[in-house]
Each structure stands twice: as C-alpha cells, then as structure tokens.
Design an enzyme around this catalytic site. Structure first.
Site, PDB file in Angstrom:
ATOM      1  N   ASP A   1       0.872  -1.163   0.000  1.00  0.00           N
ATOM      2  CA  ASP A   1       0.000   0.000   0.000  1.00  0.00           C
ATOM      3  C   ASP A   1       0.916   1.222   0.000  1.00  0.00           C
ATOM      4  OD1 ASP A   1      -2.336   1.610   0.264  1.00  0.00           O
ATOM      5  OD2 ASP A   1      -2.007   1.720   2.418  1.00  0.00           O
TER       6      ASP A   1
ATOM      7  N   ASP B   1      -0.044   5.024   1.119  1.00  0.00           N
ATOM      8  CA  ASP B   1      -0.191   5.983   2.216  1.00  0.00           C
ATOM      9  C   ASP B   1      -0.064   5.293   3.564  1.00  0.00           C
ATOM     10  OD1 ASP B   1      -0.705   8.092   0.409  1.00  0.00           O
ATOM     11  OD2 ASP B   1      -2.780   7.450   0.221  1.00  0.00           O
TER      12      ASP B   1
END
Length: 255
Positions: A22, A24
């Site tokens: 991922d 963020d």
C-alpha cells in the site's frame, strides 16, 4: 526505530515471488495530509448540517473517524461510509455537479482538490525504512508493486522519490478504468499479482489500513503484514494480518 530496530519480518527470494505495498502510511507519510483534507471537507458539511437541523456540531475526528471510515478506501466509498456513520445519506451525483453540491461525487472531487493543495504545500517524505527495504528487495530481483486506492499515487510516489523503485502501480485511476472494486475487496491486489505473473500465495502484502489488510487476506496472499501507525495492532490482526510491524525498519530482505 533507527538502526537498532527489531527485525520482525524477513523476506527471502526463496519464499516469495513479489511484494505488494500500500502507499499511504506504508511507503509514504501522507496519512496526516489525507486526514487533514478529509477533516476540512467533512467539517464543512457537518457545520452546514448542524445549522440546518438545529443540532450541535460534532467535528470529524482526525484519528478515530479517519481510521474507521476512510483510511485505505476510495474517496467515494469514504464519503459514503463516514456520512452514514452520522446518519447522513446524500445523492450519488455525477462529475457534472458543481463544486459546492452536496453529493457523493462533488464531495469526493473536493477532497481531491484539498489533498492536492496540501501535497503541493507540504510535500511528502518516504516512510521510515521504505527506501532501504525497497532497494534491498530490488537487489534480490524481487518485483515490487504499489496497490493504492489513491488517484494521487503517481504524484505521491514521485514527490517521495520512490517512483523509480516500483515495477507496477495499481492505483485509483487504474481501478476506475478497469471497474475494480476497492478495498476491502481484494480486486486491486489480485490485479497486481496477475500483472506480475505471480500466484497470490507467493506474494506478500503490506498494509496499514484495516480495509487493506482484509483485502489481502480475502485475496489469499501468502503473507499479510500489518503496519501499525499507532494503537491498531490488535484490530489489524483481527482483520487478517499474519504479523504486525510498526514500520518498515522492522523488515529485512534476505537472499
């Protein structure tokens, strides 16, 4: 963490064929920028609602509301989820809605503008350990993908200086173009594995969002690593994380 971080996860080329990150909160420290943009957006809506209904104004909580309702989700899904938690249902609307419209589409578009402005104003740094781990994995010949709900993914990777370390990007723009469901559905992670030519069981997922961890588990990935940005370790495990780290300095790459 520094150089004395405890190594909790060791990734070997013998055991794994790809690593899916991922963005963020895992590779880049953008969570605070996102949270501030969501707060600016929702507090305006909640103030208008409170004034119209004669109710007290209860602001968006930067931590609890962010983690529970919008973290890791597509903007439209985050708008729906948070407002539903306050008993508010808005029309879906469309891209043709004016900026000030109270529709899901208009609010999602306004959030994008708030985030873009904050990103340009404040910039973004790589998350602790991200650059070192990505370089070490690349030295081992491990394919790396970023799987993010963000439509700002390319801009954030470039701003953090990480774009040259990534083999594949499956982001919000690609998901929209392909009609892929957002996390907690596993579709975007599965698309990344498919494009890399890797069975999910031979791939590792790194996620900080509860929805993202659930997506990794539902996709049948071989190892799902939760990244705890504070107080979520047990929740990440409940959603399917095999192991939880505080950041990527607790992860090592081995031949």
């Amino acid at each position: 963490m520094g150089e004395h971080a405890t190594i909790r996860v060791r990734l070997s080329r013998r055991d794994w064929d790809a690593v899916l990150f991922d963005l963020d909160g895992v590779l880049a420290d953008t969570a605070r920028v996102h949270a501030a943009a969501w707060k600016a957006l929702f507090d305006e809506v909640l103030r208008r609602r409170a004034a119209e209904m004669g109710e007290p104004f209860r602001p968006f909580d930067l931590r609890a509301d962010y983690l529970a309702f919008v973290d890791g989700k597509r903007r439209e899904d985050g708008v729906r989820a948070f407002l539903a938690s306050r008993g508010i249902v808005l029309p879906e609307g469309s891209e043709a809605d004016p900026e000030e419209a109270l529709t899901v589409a208009a609010l999602a578009r306004r959030k994008q503008g708030l985030f873009t402005a904050a990103l340009e104003r404040e910039g973004v740094e790589p998350a602790p350990g991200a650059v070192a781990l990505m370089r070490a994995l690349r030295r081992l010949g491990m394919p790396l993908a970023v799987v993010s709900a963000s439509r700002n993914c390319a801009a954030v990777l470039a701003a953090a200086g990480l774009d040259g370390l990534v083999d594949l990007r499956v982001d919000g723009q690609m998901a929209a173009a392909l009609g892929l469901a957002g996390k907690p559905a596993p579709d975007t992670f599965l698309e990344a594995a498919r494009r890399l030519g890797v069975p999910p069981a031979r791939a590792v997922v790194f996620e900080d969002a509860l929805a993202g961890v659930e997506a990794g588990r539902r996709g049948g990935f071989g190892l799902v690593v939760g990244v705890d940005r504070g107080g979520q370790a047990e929740a990440l495990r409940r959603r399917g994380a095999d192991v939880v780290v505080r950041d990527l300095t607790e992860v090592a790459a081995e031949a």
